[in-house]
Each structure stands twice: as structure tokens, then as C-alpha cells.
Design an enzyme around this catalytic site. Structure first.
Site, short mmCIF file in Angstrom:
data_model
loop_
_atom_site.label_atom_id
_atom_site.label_comp_id
_atom_site.label_asym_id
_atom_site.label_seq_id
_atom_site.Cartn_x
_atom_site.Cartn_y
_atom_site.Cartn_z
N LYS A 282 0.82 -1.22 0.00
CA LYS A 282 0.00 0.00 0.00
C LYS A 282 0.85 1.26 0.00
O LYS A 282 0.48 2.27 -0.60
CB LYS A 282 -0.95 0.00 1.20
CG LYS A 282 -2.06 -1.03 1.02
CD LYS A 282 -3.11 -0.92 2.09
CE LYS A 282 -4.19 -1.96 1.83
NZ LYS A 282 -5.15 -2.04 2.92
N LYS B 44 -5.45 -10.56 -5.06
CA LYS B 44 -6.59 -10.77 -4.16
C LYS B 44 -7.80 -9.94 -4.61
O LYS B 44 -7.63 -8.82 -5.10
CB LYS B 44 -6.15 -10.32 -2.75
CG LYS B 44 -7.16 -10.55 -1.66
CD LYS B 44 -6.70 -9.91 -0.36
CE LYS B 44 -6.94 -8.41 -0.34
NZ LYS B 44 -6.78 -7.79 0.97
N LYS C 35 -11.64 -5.02 -1.65
CA LYS C 35 -12.69 -4.01 -1.75
C LYS C 35 -12.16 -2.61 -1.95
O LYS C 35 -12.86 -1.73 -2.38
CB LYS C 35 -13.61 -4.05 -0.51
CG LYS C 35 -12.93 -3.73 0.81
CD LYS C 35 -13.95 -3.62 1.92
CE LYS C 35 -13.54 -4.33 3.19
NZ LYS C 35 -12.22 -4.02 3.71
#
Ligand code: TYM
Length: 331
Positions: free
Chosen positions: A112, A197, A200
Site C-alpha cells: 500500500k 486478491k 474491496k
């Protein structure tokens, strides 16, 4: 009696990955005589660029969806993290237990942080310290079991390390928890990029099935799923990730074994049609129940208020003990 705790971050709409990897396991714990707490971890949604109104909306939507998926507030405790001060109160003490190096090694941080930098955004300090807050979420409740998807295992391992270290330094204070993951679908992959993955927080949603997607949308996404070029359906996670992902999803929805299911298909067309139908039928009752519950947000808020009160009563003495053990004067 086992104490169970888990959480979900309102950083986007809930996905099929969240449901199969985590939420379904949570609902299953209600058949056991154990005590379970489930938390919408809103503070964790602030670690990257965010829209305040959206986080607020998604927090209530996540809570509503958890109820719609079958969490029963008479059996478990459902609450919002920021309603219970003990999480941040304990996080600081655990920051004094964790080392800078071990946080920089976390895979999600590395991924991230790289993404934020590539987008020209700053990396918030909370992105680095996030796993410590997650450890506080877990340890504040004397948790023994943490039902999560595969991607959260590393964070639960860190939580264990911090609990053991704190106990060794300051005397036994924390229960050392363990992660539990489902036998299939512990890591549901993106339908368009089956090596990543299904997440969301991703911006592009064509490979992501959301819990509130209409049946036609789900069908379209599944039928367009990327599969491998070779013919024949086999279950090989490394070499044939697209097919393996579809078989995992089918197995999770219908209760079969993915490798055995593969033997029943000669081509991807039929497999995709069956996966689409299985997903639509699995999510149909959740969507219907969500529509009913969403019509009465005040009732959801009342559940969350009562949940926070129960959660606070459990966490307060645990965090007080930690404060005392580390050398603070408890009033
Ligand atoms: P989050 O919000 O990303 O995901 C919530 C849960 O869903 C699981 N999950 C998946 N499982 C299978 N396949 C996928 N594609 C998939 N995507 C998500 C996650 O593993 C998780 O169990 N840091 C956590 C939230 C958290 C937490 C906690 C969890 C904060 N404090 C304390 C447990 C205990 C997170 O970001 O999950």
C-alpha cells in the site's frame, strides 16, 4: 468458552472475498457456545486517502450487511471500533512494545505504501502503525480465536509476537490469539487478475463481486472471468490461477471439494455458468435481508450502541491491567 474477535474495514463495499473468507465463518461461530465480538473497524479506513462522508456511509452499510449475512446481536456483539476508546488506548502501549523494523516488513504496508507513492500521495504514518492498532483490537478482548482470510495471517502473527513480548517483559497480561482461516476460499482472487486478491479497496470493480451486486451483474462478471488458455479444467493454483479461483468459489458456495469438482467439467463455459448461479444463490438472501434492514437505520444504530457498551465492559479491565503492568498509575 472461547473468545472470538474479528473485524472488517469500511474502506469499500464488501466483496465476495470478505464473505467467503471471513463473514461466513463469523456467522458459523454462532452455533458454538462461545463468545464472539465482531467489529466495523472504522479507524483502519483512515490510513489512506479517504472521503469522510463515504467512510461514515460504508461503516453503517458494513454493519447492516453483517446483520443481513446472519450475525445475530442477541448471540454476538457487533459494534464500531471508534465507539470504544480502549482500542486506541491500548494501541499506544503496544506501539511501545513493537519495533519499527517488524512493522516495515508487513506485506500490506509495503504494497500500500508503494501504491500511495506511485499515485503521488503521501504515506500516512497510520499505514505503518495500522497492524499495532489491529493487535490492540484483538488483545483488548482477551481473544483466543481470530477468524480471518489468508491475507490477515501475518497481522495476527504480529499480534501474537506482541502479546508474548509484552507478557515476558511486564508479566502475564494478554491471551495469545490464533488465526483461523476457512478450508476453501481463504484467498478469493480478482476475476480479472486471478493472481491478485479480490480486494474491496481496489478502484476497478470488473473483477470484484460485491455483496450488493444485482444477480445480472454478478453473472456478467463471472462469465467474463479471466481463465487460462489451455483447454480442460484442472485445479492447479499456481499454474492455472483463473480456473482454480472459480473452482474455489464454486466449492465454497456449494460445499464440494475444488479438485473433485474440476473433474466434472470439460470446458470453462459450463463452469462459469455454474459458478455464477452458485454465487447469485449464495448472496440472494443477504441482499434481500439487507434491503429490509437498510430501511431502518435507527435500528442498526441501536444494535451498534448496545454492542459498544458490551464491548467496552470487556475491554476496559484488560486495558487497565496492561496500563498497570507497563508502569502507568491507574487512577
Ligand atoms: P479487511 O477489511 O480487508 O477484510 C475483512 C476480512 O475479509 C477477509 N478477506 C478475504 N478473504 C478471502 N479472500 C479475499 N479476497 C478477502 N479479502 C478480504 C480478510 O482476511 C478479513 O478477515 N486488517 C483487517 C481488519 C481488522 C481486523 C482486526 C481483523 C482490523 N482489526 C482485528 C481481525 C481482527 C482488514 O483490513 O480486513
Amino acid at each position: 468458552m472461547t473468545r472470538i474477535f474479528s473485524g472488517i474495514k469500511p474502506s469499500g463495499h464488501l466483496t465476495l472475498g470478505n464473505y467467503l473468507g471471513a463473514v461466513r465463518q463469523w456467522v458459523a461461530t454462532e452455533q458454538r457456545p462461545d463468545e464472539a465480538l465482531f467489529c466495523v473497524v472504522d479507524l483502519h479506513a483512515l490510513t489512506v486517502e479517504h472521503d469522510p462522508a463515504r467512510v461514515r456511509r460504508l461503516s453503517r452499510q458494513a454493519a447492516t450487511l453483517l446483520l443481513a449475512a446472519g450475525l445475530d446481536p442477541r448471540v454476538c456483539t457487533l459494534f464500531v471500533q471508534s465507539h470504544v476508546d480502549e482500542h486506541t488506548r491500548l494501541a499506544y502501549v503496544l506501539e511501545c512494545t513493537a519495533a519499527d523494523g517488524e512493522l516495515r516488513r508487513m506485506i500490506q504496508y509495503k504494497e500500500k505504501a508503494a501504491k500511495a507513492q506511485a499515485a503521488g500521495e503521501g504515506v500516512r504514518l497510520s499505514l505503518l502503525t495500522y497492524p499495532v492498532l489491529m493487535a490492540a483490537d484483538i488483545l483488548a478482548y482477551g481473544t483466543e480465536e481470530v477468524p480471518v482470510g489468508e491475507d490477515q495471517r501475518q497481522h495476527v502473527e504480529l499480534t501474537r509476537d506482541l502479546a508474548v513480548r509484552f507478557n515476558q517483559r511486564y508479566g502475564y497480561t494478554f491471551t495469545v490469539p490464533r488465526a483461523t482461516t476457512p478450508a476453501v476460499a481463504a484467498r478469493v482472487m480478482d476475476l480479472q487478475q486471478p493472481t491478485s486478491k479480490m480486494g474491496k479497496s481496489e478502484a476497478v470493480g470488473s473483477g470484484i463481486v460485491y455483496l450488493l451486486d444485482e444477480p445480472e451483474v454478478i453473472t456478467k462478471k463471472v462469465m467474463r472471468a479471466v481463465t487460462d488458455n489451455e483447454g480442460g479444467v484442472v485445479y492447479e493454483r499456481e499454474d492455472r490461477p483463473g480456473a482454480a479461483n472459480l473452482l474455489d468459489i464454486l466449492a465454497a458456495c456449494t460445499g464440494g471439494d475444488p479438485a473433485v469438482l474440476a473433474g466434472g467439467y470439460s470446458g470453462y463455459g459450463q463452469l462459469k455458468r455454474d459458478v455464477a448461479e452458485a454465487v447469485v444463490e449464495t448472496l440472494r438472501p443477504v441482499r434481500q435481508r439487507h434491503a429490509e434492514l437498510a430501511a431502518d437505520p435507527a435500528a442498526v444504530d441501536a444494535v451498534l450502541r448496545a454492542g459498544a457498551e458490551r464491548a467496552r465492559a470487556i475491554a476496559r479491565p484488560v486495558v487497565d491491567r496492561a496500563y498497570e503492568a507497563i508502569g502507568l498509575l491507574v487512577p
